[in-house]
Design an enzyme around this catalytic site. Structure first.
Site, PDB file in Angstrom:
ATOM      1  N   GLY A 248     -38.867 -31.693  22.828  1.00  0.00           N
ATOM      2  CA  GLY A 248     -39.903 -32.559  22.246  1.00  0.00           C
ATOM      3  C   GLY A 248     -39.410 -33.528  21.196  1.00  0.00           C
TER       4      GLY A 248
ATOM      5  N   CYS B 177     -42.552 -33.680  -8.643  1.00  0.00           N
ATOM      6  CA  CYS B 177     -43.005 -34.775  -9.507  1.00  0.00           C
ATOM      7  C   CYS B 177     -41.974 -35.905  -9.488  1.00  0.00           C
ATOM      8  CB  CYS B 177     -43.189 -34.260 -10.931  1.00  0.00           C
ATOM      9  SG  CYS B 177     -43.569 -35.585 -12.095  1.00  0.00           S
TER      10      CYS B 177
ATOM     11  N   ASN C  90     -39.327 -31.502  12.348  1.00  0.00           N
ATOM     12  CA  ASN C  90     -40.748 -31.396  12.004  1.00  0.00           C
ATOM     13  C   ASN C  90     -40.933 -30.926  10.570  1.00  0.00           C
ATOM     14  OD1 ASN C  90     -41.261 -32.155  14.583  1.00  0.00           O
ATOM     15  ND2 ASN C  90     -41.656 -30.083  15.337  1.00  0.00           N
TER      16      ASN C  90
ATOM     17  N   CYS D  59     -48.838 -34.350 -11.321  1.00  0.00           N
ATOM     18  CA  CYS D  59     -48.070 -33.293 -11.972  1.00  0.00           C
ATOM     19  C   CYS D  59     -48.885 -32.670 -13.110  1.00  0.00           C
ATOM     20  CB  CYS D  59     -46.778 -33.898 -12.519  1.00  0.00           C
ATOM     21  SG  CYS D  59     -45.764 -32.740 -13.437  1.00  0.00           S
TER      22      CYS D  59
ATOM     23  N   HIS E 117     -36.013 -32.786   7.982  1.00  0.00           N
ATOM     24  CA  HIS E 117     -36.877 -33.810   7.372  1.00  0.00           C
ATOM     25  C   HIS E 117     -37.821 -33.215   6.327  1.00  0.00           C
ATOM     26  CE1 HIS E 117     -36.164 -36.695  11.014  1.00  0.00           C
ATOM     27  NE2 HIS E 117     -35.100 -36.491  10.277  1.00  0.00           N
TER      28      HIS E 117
ATOM     29  N   CYS F  70     -46.799 -33.558 -16.504  1.00  0.00           N
ATOM     30  CA  CYS F  70     -46.659 -34.900 -17.104  1.00  0.00           C
ATOM     31  C   CYS F  70     -47.642 -35.921 -16.552  1.00  0.00           C
ATOM     32  CB  CYS F  70     -45.226 -35.398 -16.952  1.00  0.00           C
ATOM     33  SG  CYS F  70     -44.847 -36.048 -15.310  1.00  0.00           S
TER      34      CYS F  70
HETATM   35  P1  NAD Z   1     -41.137 -38.563  18.367  1.00  0.00           P
HETATM   36  O1  NAD Z   1     -42.580 -38.791  18.081  1.00  0.00           O
HETATM   37  O2  NAD Z   1     -40.196 -39.681  18.183  1.00  0.00           O
HETATM   38  O3  NAD Z   1     -40.945 -38.064  19.875  1.00  0.00           O
HETATM   39  C1  NAD Z   1     -41.658 -37.000  20.371  1.00  0.00           C
HETATM   40  C2  NAD Z   1     -41.213 -36.820  21.819  1.00  0.00           C
HETATM   41  O4  NAD Z   1     -41.831 -35.643  22.292  1.00  0.00           O
HETATM   42  C3  NAD Z   1     -41.627 -37.968  22.735  1.00  0.00           C
HETATM   43  O5  NAD Z   1     -40.485 -38.407  23.454  1.00  0.00           O
HETATM   44  C4  NAD Z   1     -42.668 -37.323  23.683  1.00  0.00           C
HETATM   45  O6  NAD Z   1     -42.525 -37.768  25.010  1.00  0.00           O
HETATM   46  C5  NAD Z   1     -42.329 -35.872  23.594  1.00  0.00           C
HETATM   47  N1  NAD Z   1     -43.462 -34.967  23.725  1.00  0.00           N
HETATM   48  C6  NAD Z   1     -44.714 -35.087  23.216  1.00  0.00           C
HETATM   49  N2  NAD Z   1     -45.454 -34.015  23.506  1.00  0.00           N
HETATM   50  C7  NAD Z   1     -44.645 -33.178  24.228  1.00  0.00           C
HETATM   51  C8  NAD Z   1     -44.842 -31.909  24.815  1.00  0.00           C
HETATM   52  N3  NAD Z   1     -46.019 -31.255  24.731  1.00  0.00           N
HETATM   53  N4  NAD Z   1     -43.803 -31.345  25.455  1.00  0.00           N
HETATM   54  C9  NAD Z   1     -42.608 -31.986  25.576  1.00  0.00           C
HETATM   55  N5  NAD Z   1     -42.372 -33.209  25.044  1.00  0.00           N
HETATM   56  C10 NAD Z   1     -43.392 -33.781  24.370  1.00  0.00           C
HETATM   57  O7  NAD Z   1     -40.714 -37.298  17.541  1.00  0.00           O
HETATM   58  P2  NAD Z   1     -39.363 -36.972  16.811  1.00  0.00           P
HETATM   59  O8  NAD Z   1     -38.217 -37.228  17.724  1.00  0.00           O
HETATM   60  O9  NAD Z   1     -39.559 -35.640  16.225  1.00  0.00           O
HETATM   61  O10 NAD Z   1     -39.312 -38.035  15.629  1.00  0.00           O
HETATM   62  C11 NAD Z   1     -40.475 -38.246  14.861  1.00  0.00           C
HETATM   63  C12 NAD Z   1     -40.308 -38.190  13.381  1.00  0.00           C
HETATM   64  O11 NAD Z   1     -41.607 -37.994  12.829  1.00  0.00           O
HETATM   65  C13 NAD Z   1     -39.525 -37.012  12.919  1.00  0.00           C
HETATM   66  O12 NAD Z   1     -38.694 -37.504  11.941  1.00  0.00           O
HETATM   67  C14 NAD Z   1     -40.523 -36.024  12.306  1.00  0.00           C
HETATM   68  O13 NAD Z   1     -40.090 -35.680  10.992  1.00  0.00           O
HETATM   69  C15 NAD Z   1     -41.776 -36.802  12.113  1.00  0.00           C
HETATM   70  N6  NAD Z   1     -43.018 -36.135  12.632  1.00  0.00           N
HETATM   71  C16 NAD Z   1     -43.211 -34.794  12.460  1.00  0.00           C
HETATM   72  C17 NAD Z   1     -44.354 -34.183  12.969  1.00  0.00           C
HETATM   73  C18 NAD Z   1     -44.524 -32.699  12.790  1.00  0.00           C
HETATM   74  O14 NAD Z   1     -44.017 -32.139  11.822  1.00  0.00           O
HETATM   75  N7  NAD Z   1     -45.219 -32.005  13.722  1.00  0.00           N
HETATM   76  C19 NAD Z   1     -45.314 -34.924  13.659  1.00  0.00           C
HETATM   77  C20 NAD Z   1     -45.106 -36.301  13.802  1.00  0.00           C
HETATM   78  C21 NAD Z   1     -43.932 -36.877  13.299  1.00  0.00           C
HETATM   79 ZN    ZN Z   2     -44.055 -34.322 -13.966  1.00  0.00          ZN
END
Ligand code: NAD
Ligand code: ZN
Length: 254
Positions: A195, A130, A105, A155, A122, A158
């Site tokens: 999750g 920048c 996340n 930025c 990630h 620049c």
């Molecule tokens: P994903 O969206 O691929 O999968 C999320 C999983 O969580 C699903 O299988 C879903 O069934 C499950 N889920 C949803 N709500 C839930 C809950 N309340 N309890 C338990 N399970 C639950 O997510 P991922 O595997 O993290 O991959 C997504 C990519 O997107 C990552 O690379 C991430 O960087 C990015 N992303 C990040 C955020 C954030 O920072 N909050 C949000 C969206 C996407």
């Molecule tokens: Zn710059």
């Protein structure tokens, strides 16, 4: 196994362990109001080609499209608060059981909840860089400004476009974070996945690495994942309910 039995079994496993590593994805933050990418109806991927807007190539070609797409996610992230699932992981760390949180996340909710050892594979939204002169800026005021005027942040030095320090498709994962996460995974005796659809490599290789080095895997996720067959315990449920249930069992016997 019934959910309550699986919760009990997970608590037993965690209670015996002194080397737990958690691995989290977007699903741990949906109860905080940030939609994940893959669940239907979130809207975040509707009408967009992820490789076009959320890739480094797409960003360079058309930063406006990227910022238009990320606008709602940025607004939700800035306003989000950690939920009971994040808090349960803080509790496990204060007990001395949890050695690290490895997260995909970018929402910073683990650090805001209070976890000390967090590997953000990630990236995050604390800083922006920048694309031209590589100067790095704290992102908070930039995000506030962007949420007000919807203009592409630039930025101050620049004038080129700023990119938040999140890892887009086509970019390398931050190497130090990745190596530290892999090291923690190798040393884990219990590896708790929360999750994550486990569909985005190379992050999703880390649970496999943990398993190969002897960890028992617990998966808490609403939907099935490709790694369910590797897991010792699979709990299909809402992380914000299941994790506090697990820690309540542990608390009762501490
Ligand atoms: P994903 O969206 O691929 O999968 C999320 C999983 O969580 C699903 O299988 C879903 O069934 C499950 N889920 C949803 N709500 C839930 C809950 N309340 N309890 C338990 N399970 C639950 O997510 P991922 O595997 O993290 O991959 C997504 C990519 O997107 C990552 O690379 C991430 O960087 C990015 N992303 C990040 C955020 C954030 O920072 N909050 C949000 C969206 C996407
Ligand atoms: Zn710059």
């Amino acid at each position: 196994m019934m959910i309550s039995e699986a919760v009990q079994a997970a608590a037993d496993l965690l209670r015996k362990s002194n080397s737990v590593v958690a691995f989290t994805g977007a699903g741990i933050s949906t109860p905080s109001g940030i939609p994940d990418f893959r669940s239907p109806h979130s809207g975040l991927w509707n009408d967009v080609d992820p490789m076009a807007v959320a890739s480094i190539h797409g960003f360079r070609q058309n930063p406006e499209a990227f910022y238009t797409w990320i606008y709602p996610l940025a607004r939700l992230t800035i306003n989000a608060r950690p939920n009971p699932a994040h808090e349960a992981l803080v509790y496990l760390e204060t007990l001395g059981k949890l050695n690290a949180v490895i997260t995909q996340n970018i929402d910073m909710l683990h650090t805001r909840a209070g976890n000390k050892v967090v590997y953000e594979l990630h990236g995050h939204m604390r800083e922006a860089t920048c694309v031209h002169c590589f100067a790095v800026y704290p992102a908070e005021s930039l995000i506030t400004q962007f949420l007000n005027d919807r203009r592409v942040p630039r930025c101050p030095s620049c004038g080129s476009v700023l990119k938040p320090n999140v890892i887009l498709f086509g970019e390398q994962l931050p190497i130090r974070q990745l190596l530290a996460a892999q090291d923690a995974a190798r040393k884990a005796d219990v590896f708790l996945v929360v999750g994550s659809s486990l569909e985005v490599a190379p992050a999703s290789d880390i649970p496999v690495l943990a398993k190969r080095h002897g960890a028992q895997i617990i998966i808490v996720n609403l939907e099935p994942t490709p790694l369910d067959p590797l897991a010792h315990i699979v709990i299909r449920g809402d992380a914000a309910e299941v994790l506090p249930q697990i820690t309540a069992h542990i608390k009762a016997r501490v």
